[in-house]
Design an enzyme around this catalytic site. Structure first.
Site: not given
Ligand code: FAD
Ligand code: 2AM
Length: 699
Positions: A441, A651, A696, A698
């Protein structure tokens, strides 16, 4: 009468399908890539079963051609994700608008214009079409799988024949299992409908030569010469290839520089990053409340481990050409350009960290196991749900982790080097989904910082329950963490290699390789660049600044509200502006504290009720959450929302917080408005309906 609109033959998917002699057409609506991935996996399985599938992205084609599909000879499969509050994904938007002109009246809404077919009644244009569908959704949202359900009802109303009730997958429970179970049921139905015998329809993973190895979708060719220009140099450095075009969208990110980045909670247990992204000159615009998509890079340690497991470490920077083995496939290339390197493919384009699914293990890893120990281990993980849940999901096992376990088992069993499992790179290309952009966001105002959207992201690091000794790192947020470190330590040279953390509590191995994060700008100096694009949202402030605005944003859920606050100051809003912010500790986790305090002092000059209200959950023995603070101010909240027709925004985390906040609002309507439970719920429902309650959120 108006002449029918000329359709672009390039956008005729039925023509493409017929040219390739395909009989199963799969159309996906995907926002974060999961539905697209499911569509591709379904196609691979269909292919292995002797069917002739093809996958289309509706964004590239026209829906009008649907009517030309022929029942008995062709089957249509929808794989449709629902986003937001029951909305279609961006790539299905145009089809949905045309096919479902009125979601309130799915049976009788006006018939959309379809390609003319002889002998079909006007109001049943899809009478020749047979279809099935699988919807992806999340039961924490109210409109579970609404998009698939709407399309399904419309297909039926337009005369199409449904071969089986739609499958539905719940991302809050076990989407993967739901998909697997649905898939298992569809093959006999499709084969019977197309009247292909078990020898064709039921064939398993054997190819023409009779070996058990699957026929693969992609072929990989090592190429010697890649040239000497800057593109070739970038290729050798294993950088990301981005087509240089003027319009930046979900398929063409913009390489943005990062003028400012810092850690908002350097002493906290969790790190929250603030990054400003320079989109000046890109042609991209954003509005307050929109999302920024970040295209991440995989962690270098994970890339190296996987190269090692594939016996490709020595060839990491060798150029390869990857092309589709099917000349009639909808896309000829897997990557943005036909040529890349092994290293770059793993680093920039493939999801190498999500645990491989059961059917992926059985289709694309198991066939390459030569030793019985490897076969037994993989068969158990692929077939025994519990073994898979514990051994793969519970451990958050990556592909390199899986291959390492196989290798270890083979070593312990004394399996010969030449009998050990070596996964071909082409099989890995079928096994891994494409690396998807992550959404954030935007935490700034499009009015006051049009060229510098910022994001606010919490760095994801966790120790999986089944492997509590080891850390896992969220791909995008740890990439952003490396970028933040780099931006703050510009003196580190390009050859700095893997860049260690500035954060005291940083676990070893979390970093990305800076070498691959740097991009040469026009002045030939090294600059870190992040590929991004803007996604329009419907999360919006009221146009009228005299209306009260109540914002609920615990944790990084505060992100869009930072933008809202900037906007309200710019408007000199005379309606109350109230932010409920929650975090663990006042001391470590109060994001944007100084900034917010100054801004609310300013907002209070326009309306004395404007304020920030905080809830620090772990500063006392019992939890205090934003919804507790909301209830403490029940009378004011009721006045703002009911008497003054204010707007309510939530949010952050969808699962519990958003639901609990909604419950609190229902209670307020009961206590302050004197409504019964069902009237209180209808009151909240009507706020939603009229856009005065926006989320908003997620997973
Ligand atoms: P990834 O590599 O994608 O890993 C996430 C995955 O790790 C999860 O799906 C889950 O399977 C696994 N996981 C996580 N924790 C654990 C656990 N404890 N045990 C086992 N498995 C686990 N994020 C923000 O920080 N700020 C924002 O403003 C924001 N806005 C968003 C808006 C929208 C519309 C959406 C859809 C998401 C938003 N997010 C936001 C979330 C963001 O998009 C990511 O999903 C988040 O930052 C994680 O991404 P990553 O690539 O670091 O983790
Ligand atoms: P906790 O982690 O101490 O339980 C941001 O993550 C803040 O949201 C934290 O203070 C967190 O508290 C809190 N939080 C956790 N679950 C919540 C819920 N269901 N409703 C509201 N806030 C919640």
């Amino acid at each position: 009468a108006e002449a029918p609109k000329e359709l672009d033959p390039e956008r005729d998917f039925v023509k493409k399908m017929r040219e390739g002699n395909k009989n199963v057409v799969i159309i996906f609506g995907s926002q974060t890539g999961t539905a697209e991935d499911f569509a591709n996996r379904l196609a691979r399985e269909a292919h292995a079963k002797g069917l002739r599938p093809i996958v289309f992205d509706p964004e590239n084609y026209d829906y009008q051609h649907l009517s030309k599909l022929r029942k008995g000879q062709e089957v249509l499969v929808w794989i449709l994700a629902t986003t937001g509050e029951g909305e279609p994904t961006d790539n299905m938007h145009a089809w949905y608008e045309a096919m479902v002109p009125d979601p309130e009246d799915l049976e009788n809404c006006e018939v959309a214009e379809f390609a003319d077919i002889d002998g079909v009644e006007f109001d049943r244009p899809l009478a020749n079409v047979a279809y099935l569908g699988f919807g992806l959704g999340n039961t924490t949202y109210e409109q579970f799988c609404a998009h698939m359900r709407h399309i399904n009802s419309r297909m039926k109303a337009l005369g199409a024949k449904q071969l089986m009730p739609c499958g539905e997958g719940d991302d809050d429970a076990n989407l993967e299992e739901d998909f697997t179970n649905w898939k298992a049921k569809i093959w006999p139905i499709i084969c019977e409908h197309l009247q292909v015998g078990p020898s064709q329809g039921g064939a398993d993973l054997t190819n023409d030569s009779g070996s058990t190895e699957p026929e693969l979708e992609w072929q990989v060719e090592e190429v010697e010469e890649v040239g000497d220009d800057s593109a070739a140099q970038a290729l050798r450095r294993g950088e990301m290839t981005v087509k240089s075009i003027d319009v930046h969208d979900a398929k063409h990110p913009y390489m943005a520089s990062i003028p400012t980045a810092y850690d908002l909670s350097p002493t906290g247990e969790r790190h929250v990053l603030h990054l400003e992204v320079n989109i000046g000159g890109s042609g991209m615009k954003y509005r307050t409340g929109d999302h920024l998509a970040v295209w991440p890079t995989n962690r270098e340690e994970e890339v190296q481990q996987l190269l090692e497991a594939l016996s490709l470490s020595a060839k990491a920077d060798s150029a390869i050409k990857v092309t589709n083995t099917d000349p009639h496939a909808a896309s000829a290339y897997l990557f943005p350009s036909s040529t890349t390197t092994y290293g770059a493919a793993l680093r920039h384009y493939l999801d190498i960290t999500s645990p491989p699914a059961r059917d992926q293990i059985s289709m694309f890893v198991l066939p390459y196991a030569k030793s019985s120990v490897a076969r037994d281990l993989l068969t158990q993980l692929a077939e025994d749900k519990q073994a898979y849940a514990q051994g793969v999901v519970g451990k958050a096992l990556t592909l390199s982790g899986l291959l390492a376990e196989v290798r270890l088992a083979e070593q312990l069993a004394g399996v010969n080097e030449n009998e050990r499992l070596v996964l071909p790179f082409a099989a890995l290309l079928s096994l891994c989904s494409r690396l998807q952009p992550r959404y954030y966001s935007i935490s700034s105002s499009g009015t006051t910082s049009p060229e510098r959207p910022s994001i606010t992201a919490v760095v994801l690091r966790y120790q999986p329950e089944g492997d509590a000794q080891n850390w896992r790192y969220g791909v995008a947020t740890n990439y952003l963490s490396t970028i933040t470190n780099y931006v703050n330590n510009k003196h580190t040279s390009r050859s700095g290699g893997i860049y260690g953390g500035v954060m005291a509590s940083e676990p070893a191995g979390s970093a990305h390789s800076v070498t691959h994060l740097l991009f040469s700008d026009a002045e030939q100096t090294s600059q870190v660049r992040v590929p991004v694009h803007v996604r329009t949202s419907s999360f919006r402030l009221p146009a009228d600044h005299t209306v009260p605005v109540v914002m609920i944003g615990p944790g990084t859920g505060v992100a869009p509200f930072r933008g809202f606050i900037q906007e309200r100051i710019h408007q000199q809003a005379t309606g109350a502006t109230v932010l409920f912010f929650g975090a663990r500790h006042y001391e470590h986790d109060y994001l944007y504290k100084a900034e917010f305090e100054t801004q609310f002092a300013q907002l209070a000059q326009y309306n004395p009720e404007s304020a920030i209200v905080t809830a620090f959950s772990r500063d006392q023995p019992h939890k205090i959450y934003v919804q507790h603070r909301l209830r403490e101010r029940a009378d004011m909240v009721w006045k703002w929302l009911n008497d003054l027709q204010g707007y309510f925004y939530v949010c952050g985390e969808a699962r519990f917080m958003a639901r609990d906040v909604k419950d609190a609002l229902v209670q307020i309507a009961q206590s302050e408005g004197g409504l019964g439970l069902s009237d209180a719920e209808s009151w909240v429902g009507s706020l939603k309906k009229f856009g005065r309650y926006q989320e908003d959120v997620w997973a």
